[in-house]
Motif scaffolding. Structure first.
Motif, PDB file in Angstrom:
ATOM      1  N   ASP A   1      -4.608   6.978   8.399  1.00  0.00           N
ATOM      2  CA  ASP A   1      -4.776   6.589   6.992  1.00  0.00           C
ATOM      3  C   ASP A   1      -3.733   7.276   6.119  1.00  0.00           C
ATOM      4  O   ASP A   1      -3.135   6.676   5.237  1.00  0.00           O
ATOM      5  CB  ASP A   1      -6.160   7.026   6.471  1.00  0.00           C
ATOM      6  CG  ASP A   1      -7.256   6.049   6.869  1.00  0.00           C
ATOM      7  OD1 ASP A   1      -6.949   5.132   7.650  1.00  0.00           O
ATOM      8  OD2 ASP A   1      -8.394   6.216   6.402  1.00  0.00           O
TER       9      ASP A   1
ATOM     10  N   LEU B   1      -0.056   6.072   5.783  1.00  0.00           N
ATOM     11  CA  LEU B   1       0.253   4.935   4.920  1.00  0.00           C
ATOM     12  C   LEU B   1       0.456   5.345   3.465  1.00  0.00           C
ATOM     13  O   LEU B   1       0.829   4.538   2.633  1.00  0.00           O
ATOM     14  CB  LEU B   1      -0.888   3.907   4.998  1.00  0.00           C
ATOM     15  CG  LEU B   1      -1.067   3.267   6.371  1.00  0.00           C
ATOM     16  CD1 LEU B   1      -2.334   2.432   6.405  1.00  0.00           C
ATOM     17  CD2 LEU B   1       0.144   2.424   6.718  1.00  0.00           C
ATOM     18  N   HIS B   2       0.188   6.586   3.174  1.00  0.00           N
ATOM     19  CA  HIS B   2       0.303   7.051   1.792  1.00  0.00           C
ATOM     20  C   HIS B   2       1.390   8.111   1.716  1.00  0.00           C
ATOM     21  O   HIS B   2       1.179   9.254   2.120  1.00  0.00           O
ATOM     22  CB  HIS B   2      -1.039   7.584   1.299  1.00  0.00           C
ATOM     23  CG  HIS B   2      -2.041   6.497   1.142  1.00  0.00           C
ATOM     24  ND1 HIS B   2      -2.642   5.906   2.218  1.00  0.00           N
ATOM     25  CD2 HIS B   2      -2.507   5.861   0.046  1.00  0.00           C
ATOM     26  CE1 HIS B   2      -3.452   4.946   1.775  1.00  0.00           C
ATOM     27  NE2 HIS B   2      -3.385   4.907   0.464  1.00  0.00           N
TER      28      HIS B   2
ATOM     29  N   SER C   1      -7.398   6.704  -4.317  1.00  0.00           N
ATOM     30  CA  SER C   1      -8.056   6.416  -3.045  1.00  0.00           C
ATOM     31  C   SER C   1      -9.382   7.140  -2.918  1.00  0.00           C
ATOM     32  O   SER C   1      -9.584   8.208  -3.485  1.00  0.00           O
ATOM     33  CB  SER C   1      -7.154   6.857  -1.882  1.00  0.00           C
ATOM     34  OG  SER C   1      -5.857   6.342  -2.047  1.00  0.00           O
TER      35      SER C   1
ATOM     36  N   THR D   1      -7.060   2.201  -3.068  1.00  0.00           N
ATOM     37  CA  THR D   1      -7.037   2.020  -1.613  1.00  0.00           C
ATOM     38  C   THR D   1      -8.112   2.876  -0.956  1.00  0.00           C
ATOM     39  O   THR D   1      -8.516   3.908  -1.509  1.00  0.00           O
ATOM     40  CB  THR D   1      -5.682   2.447  -1.004  1.00  0.00           C
ATOM     41  OG1 THR D   1      -5.524   3.851  -1.201  1.00  0.00           O
ATOM     42  CG2 THR D   1      -4.518   1.710  -1.632  1.00  0.00           C
ATOM     43  N   ARG D   2      -8.537   2.439   0.227  1.00  0.00           N
ATOM     44  CA  ARG D   2      -9.520   3.232   0.953  1.00  0.00           C
ATOM     45  C   ARG D   2      -8.807   4.195   1.894  1.00  0.00           C
ATOM     46  O   ARG D   2      -7.943   3.793   2.682  1.00  0.00           O
ATOM     47  CB  ARG D   2     -10.453   2.354   1.778  1.00  0.00           C
ATOM     48  CG  ARG D   2     -11.762   3.049   2.141  1.00  0.00           C
ATOM     49  CD  ARG D   2     -12.322   2.575   3.466  1.00  0.00           C
ATOM     50  NE  ARG D   2     -11.528   3.067   4.569  1.00  0.00           N
ATOM     51  CZ  ARG D   2     -11.830   4.165   5.266  1.00  0.00           C
ATOM     52  NH1 ARG D   2     -12.916   4.857   4.997  1.00  0.00           N
ATOM     53  NH2 ARG D   2     -11.055   4.578   6.242  1.00  0.00           N
ATOM     54  N   VAL D   3      -9.154   5.468   1.799  1.00  0.00           N
ATOM     55  CA  VAL D   3      -8.504   6.484   2.631  1.00  0.00           C
ATOM     56  C   VAL D   3      -9.507   7.543   3.052  1.00  0.00           C
ATOM     57  O   VAL D   3     -10.324   8.000   2.257  1.00  0.00           O
ATOM     58  CB  VAL D   3      -7.369   7.190   1.841  1.00  0.00           C
ATOM     59  CG1 VAL D   3      -7.023   8.519   2.487  1.00  0.00           C
ATOM     60  CG2 VAL D   3      -6.128   6.327   1.789  1.00  0.00           C
ATOM     61  N   ASN D   4      -9.434   7.891   4.328  1.00  0.00           N
ATOM     62  CA  ASN D   4     -10.117   9.098   4.791  1.00  0.00           C
ATOM     63  C   ASN D   4      -9.028  10.170   4.908  1.00  0.00           C
ATOM     64  O   ASN D   4      -8.149  10.063   5.763  1.00  0.00           O
ATOM     65  CB  ASN D   4     -10.759   8.812   6.143  1.00  0.00           C
ATOM     66  CG  ASN D   4     -11.377  10.045   6.766  1.00  0.00           C
ATOM     67  OD1 ASN D   4     -11.291  11.142   6.193  1.00  0.00           O
ATOM     68  ND2 ASN D   4     -11.979   9.891   7.926  1.00  0.00           N
TER      69      ASN D   4
ATOM     70  N   GLN E   1       0.832  -1.188   0.000  1.00  0.00           N
ATOM     71  CA  GLN E   1       0.000   0.000   0.000  1.00  0.00           C
ATOM     72  C   GLN E   1       0.872   1.245   0.000  1.00  0.00           C
ATOM     73  O   GLN E   1       0.592   2.217  -0.662  1.00  0.00           O
ATOM     74  CB  GLN E   1      -0.921   0.005   1.204  1.00  0.00           C
ATOM     75  CG  GLN E   1      -2.058   0.988   1.008  1.00  0.00           C
ATOM     76  CD  GLN E   1      -2.992   0.981   2.167  1.00  0.00           C
ATOM     77  OE1 GLN E   1      -2.561   0.972   3.318  1.00  0.00           O
ATOM     78  NE2 GLN E   1      -4.273   0.987   1.912  1.00  0.00           N
TER      79      GLN E   1
ATOM     80  N   THR F   1     -16.075   2.707   0.045  1.00  0.00           N
ATOM     81  CA  THR F   1     -15.636   1.409  -0.487  1.00  0.00           C
ATOM     82  C   THR F   1     -16.500   0.965  -1.665  1.00  0.00           C
ATOM     83  O   THR F   1     -16.020   0.275  -2.552  1.00  0.00           O
ATOM     84  CB  THR F   1     -15.677   0.319   0.604  1.00  0.00           C
ATOM     85  OG1 THR F   1     -16.942   0.380   1.245  1.00  0.00           O
ATOM     86  CG2 THR F   1     -14.576   0.528   1.614  1.00  0.00           C
TER      87      THR F   1
ATOM     88  N   ILE G   1     -12.859   7.438   0.169  1.00  0.00           N
ATOM     89  CA  ILE G   1     -13.350   7.066   1.488  1.00  0.00           C
ATOM     90  C   ILE G   1     -14.460   6.016   1.371  1.00  0.00           C
ATOM     91  O   ILE G   1     -14.753   5.280   2.296  1.00  0.00           O
ATOM     92  CB  ILE G   1     -13.850   8.325   2.236  1.00  0.00           C
ATOM     93  CG1 ILE G   1     -14.071   8.026   3.712  1.00  0.00           C
ATOM     94  CG2 ILE G   1     -15.102   8.896   1.575  1.00  0.00           C
ATOM     95  CD1 ILE G   1     -14.355   9.259   4.546  1.00  0.00           C
TER      96      ILE G   1
ATOM     97  N   ASP H   1      -7.976  11.622   8.212  1.00  0.00           N
ATOM     98  CA  ASP H   1      -7.487  10.720   9.258  1.00  0.00           C
ATOM     99  C   ASP H   1      -5.968  10.561   9.138  1.00  0.00           C
ATOM    100  O   ASP H   1      -5.451  10.030   8.156  1.00  0.00           O
ATOM    101  CB  ASP H   1      -8.191   9.367   9.098  1.00  0.00           C
ATOM    102  CG  ASP H   1      -7.822   8.403  10.214  1.00  0.00           C
ATOM    103  OD1 ASP H   1      -8.746   7.948  10.909  1.00  0.00           O
ATOM    104  OD2 ASP H   1      -6.625   8.109  10.405  1.00  0.00           O
TER     105      ASP H   1
END
Lengths: 137, 207, 281
Positions: free
Chosen positions: C207, C210-211, C146, C198-201, B9, C150, C148, C204
C-alpha cells in the motif's frame, strides 16, 4: 530574585541515573532538564540551548557521540559537555573528545566530583547554592 | 495554479525496484549502490526468512544509517533464532550506533531472546552484560526479576549492577529486598549504588 | 471486591517513568489528578485491586492490549477543523517556503494527510492553503488523504459536519467554504475538488509503495496507538514516501525521537517538525 539559573540538560536512557544527576545538580542551584536519548536531547536543544550537557554514551535512537556531533554542527550558542560512560576504554574516550566532549567521566560519578567539574566548565568558583544545606545526596 | 486532485493514485517510480523480487534478486539488490534500492530490498526481504544471513552480512558492512535501520526492522519482523543470533553478534561491534540499534531490536523479540539471556548475562565482557540487562527491560518473562537478582548478587562489575538496580526499581517485588540490602553492603562506598538501591527499596515498599 | 482508591506518590513516579519511556509522553506534576483518575478507572475496569497488580499486568501482558487501552484513556483524541492549527501555520509560513525555494521543477507540491478520519484535517489543509499561502498562485498543490477504514473514507468524501466539528473555524471561512444543511455543514465543491481520498494500511509495504513523492506528511495522533515495531516500520515507509527535504508532522504529544532516527528535528517559529535531510536518497 531576578537571577537566571544556569540550565543543564541530563541525557541518559536510565531513569535512575537521570534522577541521580538531577538531584546533585538541583541541590547546587542549577535548573535541570532531562532527555531519554540523543534525539530527544536535540529536540530540547531546538527549543532552547543549554548552558551545559551531561551525556551518556549508549542510548537508543541516537547515542551520545551522535548527539554531540549534531550539537556541535549547529549554529547555536555552544556549551560544555561532560560525557559519562561505563567504559574506561581509550578508544571510547578518544571518540568522545573527537565528537565534541569537553570532559570524559567514568560511571558511577561521585556527586562532589560531578559538581566540581560542572563548576569548572561553567567558570564558577562556587555553586549557586550550597548543596549541603537542606536536602542532600 | 491551484489546488488540484492528484491524477493517478501515485506517480510510482519503479527505478529502485528494477531487479526481480525473488530471493536471489533481492539479495543482489541488498548490495546495490543506491541506498533507496537497498532499503526496498531490505524491506521486501521480510517475505524470505532464509535471507537472515544475507541481511546480517549487509548490516555488518552497511554505512548508510537509513538502510541499517530498515535491515534491523526486517530482522525484527522475521524474528527467528538466526535473526537473534545475528543481533547478538552486533552487540560486540565497535560501532556504538549498531550496538544500540541491535539492543533496541532485541527488546522487541523477548521470546526469542529469553533462551539466550542466561548466557549473555554471564558473558566475559561487562559491556555485553550491561546490554543484556538493557534488553531485560522489555522482556515480558517470569524470569526477569530472578535474572536481575542474580546480577546484583553475583556480578562484580559496578555498572552491570547499577543497570540492574535501575530496572529493579520498576519490576522488583519484596523478593528483591534482601538482595538490594546486600548490594548496598557490597558497595558501601559508592553513592550511586546507595542512591539507586534506596530508590528501588522505597518503590518496592510503596508498591 | 475492593475498589482501588488512591495512587501514592511513588506509584505515580514509577508509572510516569514507565509511560514516558513507552510513549514519550511526560506527565507534569500538575497532571497528577488527571493521571490518577484514568489509572484508577483502568484498574477498576480490569479488576486490579492494587496499583502493583495493575502495573505488573501493564508491563508483562504479551498482547500489550492494556497499554493500548491506557494510552487511549490518557490521550483524548477528537478531530475537528483547524485542530492543532499552529502546524498549518507552520506549513504555509515555513515548510512550504523552504520546499519551493529548493524546487528545480514546477511539479506539483504533494501533501499527504493520514489518517484522513472523517476529513477534517485534509480539508483544513486545503482551506489554509487557499486562504493563507500566497504562492498558491504559482504552484499546483495535490492533497491526498488516506485511511484504512473505507466507511470513514466515504464519510470524508461526503463532507457533512456537525457544528461542533467546525466550531473553531472563523465565521467568514465557514460561510465561504460550507453550505448549511439543516443542523449540519456541508463542504462546497471547491474543497471537495481539492482532496483525493485513498485507502491505505500504513503498515502494509505494498500500500505504502503506491504513495510516494510527498513534500509534507501529516500523521497526527496515529502512531501513538501502534506498537513499537509498527511505529518504526511506518516511519521508515514515510521516509521513502517523502522527497528529500520533505517534512513529517506528528501530533503534539508524539515525538519522532521515540520512533526512528531517520529524520532531523526542525524547529520553526510555529512548531517542531521532522525532516528527511536535503541531499538524502
Amino acid at each position: 530574585m531576578g537571577v537566571t539559573l544556569k540550565r543543564i540538560l541530563v541525557i541518559d536512557d536510565a531513569a535512575t541515573v537521570r534522577l541521580y544527576h538531577r538531584g546533585i545538580l538541583e541541590a547546587a542551584g542549577f535548573a535541570v532538564s532531562e532527555a531519554i536519548n540523543g534525539l530527544e536531547a536535540l529536540e530540547r536543544v531546538a527549543e532552547a540551548p543549554f548552558d551545559l550537557y551531561v551525556v551518556d554514551i549508549n542510548m537508543p535512537k541516537l547515542d551520545g557521540y551522535g548527539f554531540l556531533r549534531e550539537l556541535r554542527s549547529k549554529d547555536i550558542p555552544q556549551a560544555p559537555a561532560i560525557m559519562v560512560s561505563t567504559e574506561a576504554a581509550a578508544n571510547d574516550q578518544k571518540l568522545a573528545y573527537v565528537s565534541g566532549a569537553n570532559l570524559y567521566l567514568i560511571k558511577p560519578v561521585r556527586p562532589e566530583r560531578l559538581l566540581a567539574h560542572v563548576l569548572t566548565l561553567l567558570g564558577l568558583s562556587v555553586a549557586p547554592r550550597d548543596p549541603h544545606q537542606g536536602r542532600h545526596q | 495554479m491551484a489546488l488540484k486532485k492528484a491524477a493517478a493514485q501515485a506517480t510510482t517510480t519503479d527505478d529502485e525496484r528494477q531487479r526481480d523480487r525473488d530471493l536471489d534478486g533481492l539479495v543482489l539488490a541488498l548490495a546495490d549502490a543506491d541506498p533507496l534500492a537497498r532499503r526496498w530490498a531490505a524491506r521486501d526481504l521480510v517475505a524470505y526468512p532464509t535471507a537472515t544471513t544475507a541481511l546480517i552480512a549487509q548490516l555488518m558492512v552497511e554505512s548508510e544509517p537509513s538502510v541499517m535501520e530498515v535491515i534491523l526492522t526486517t530482522l525484527t519482523r522475521i524474528g527467528d533464532e538466526q535473526a537473534v543470533i545475528g543481533l547478538v553478534q552486533c552487540l560486540r561491534s565497535e560501532d556504538a550506533m549498531l550496538r544500540n540499534a541491535a539492543i533496541e531490536a532485541m527488546k522487541l523479540l523477548p521470546d526469542e531472546v529469553a533462551p539466550m539471556m542466561g548466557r549473555l548475562l554471564a558473558d566475559a565482557d561487562p559491556d555485553v552484560r550491561i546490554f543484556a540487562v538493557n534488553v531485560l527491560e522489555s522482556l515480558r518473562h517470569p524470569q526477569v526479576e530472578n535474572w536481575l537478582l542474580r546480577v546484583i548478587t553475583d556480578d562484580a562489575h559496578i555498572n552491570v549492577c547499577a543497570t540492574a538496580v535501575d530496572l529493579l526499581g520498576e519490576v522488583g517485588s519484596e523478593v528483591a529486598v534482601p538482595a538490594l540490602r546486600a548490594l548496598k553492603q557490597r558497595f558501601t562506598e559508592e553513592p550511586y549504588i546507595q542512591f539507586a538501591a534506596d530508590l528501588a527499596l522505597k518503590r518496592i515498599a510503596a508498591g | 471486591m475492593m475498589e482501588p482508591t488512591t495512587i501514592s506518590d511513588d506509584e505515580f513516579q514509577k508509572f510516569r517513568e514507565f509511560f514516558y519511556r513507552k510513549t514519550g509522553i511526560l506527565f507534569e506534576d500538575s497532571k497528577r489528578y488527571f493521571v490518577d483518575k484514568r489509572l484508577l478507572e483502568r484498574m477498576t475496569l480490569t479488576a486490579c485491586e492494587t496499583f502493583r497488580s495493575y502495573f505488573t499486568m501493564l508491563r508483562f501482558q504479551t498482547s500489550g492490549e492494556e497499554l493500548q487501552a491506557l494510552i487511549n484513556a490518557m490521550t483524548v483524541n477528537e478531530t475537528y477543523f483547524f485542530r492543532e492549527e499552529y502546524q498549518f501555520q507552520c506549513l504555509v509560513n515555513s515548510m512550504l517556503e523552504e520546499i519551493v525555494a529548493q524546487r528545480t521543477t514546477n511539479a506539483p507540491i504533494r501533501i499527504w494527510s493520514v489518517p484522513s478520519s472523517s476529513g477534517e484535517e485534509p480539508y483544513s489543509i486545503a482551506i489554509y492553503l487557499l486562504e493563507y499561502w500566497p504562492h498558491l498562485t504559482r504552484w499546483d498543490v495535490e492533497i491526498i488523504s488516506s485511511d484504512i477504514d473505507t466507511q470513514i473514507l466515504n464519510q470524508a468524501r461526503r463532507g457533512l459536519y456537525t457544528p461542533r466539528a467546525v466550531q473553531h473555524l472563523p465565521a467568514s471561512l465557514l460561510k465561504k467554504y460550507f453550505q448549511r444543511d439543516g443542523e449540519y455543514y456541508q463542504i462546497g465543491t471547491e474543497l471537495r475538488d481539492a482532496v483525493e481520498f485513498t485507502r491505505v494500511n500504513v503498515s502494509d509495504a505494498a500500500d505504502m509503495r503506491l504513495h510516494r513523492q510527498f513534500d509534507v506528511i501529516f500523521c497526527r495522533n496515529l502512531l501513538i496507538y501502534f506498537d513499537d515495531l509498527s511505529r518504526k516500520q511506518t516511519a521508515e515507509s514515510f521516509y521513502d514516501a517523502l522527497n528529500p527535504g520533505g517534512f513529517v508532522c506528528l501530533g503534539h504529544s508524539e515525538s519522532m525521537s521515540r520512533i526512528s532516527s531517520l529524520f532531523r528535528v526542525r524547529k520553526f517559529p510555529e512548531a517542531i517538525v521532522y525532516q528527511k535531510p536535503w541531499g538524502s536518497r
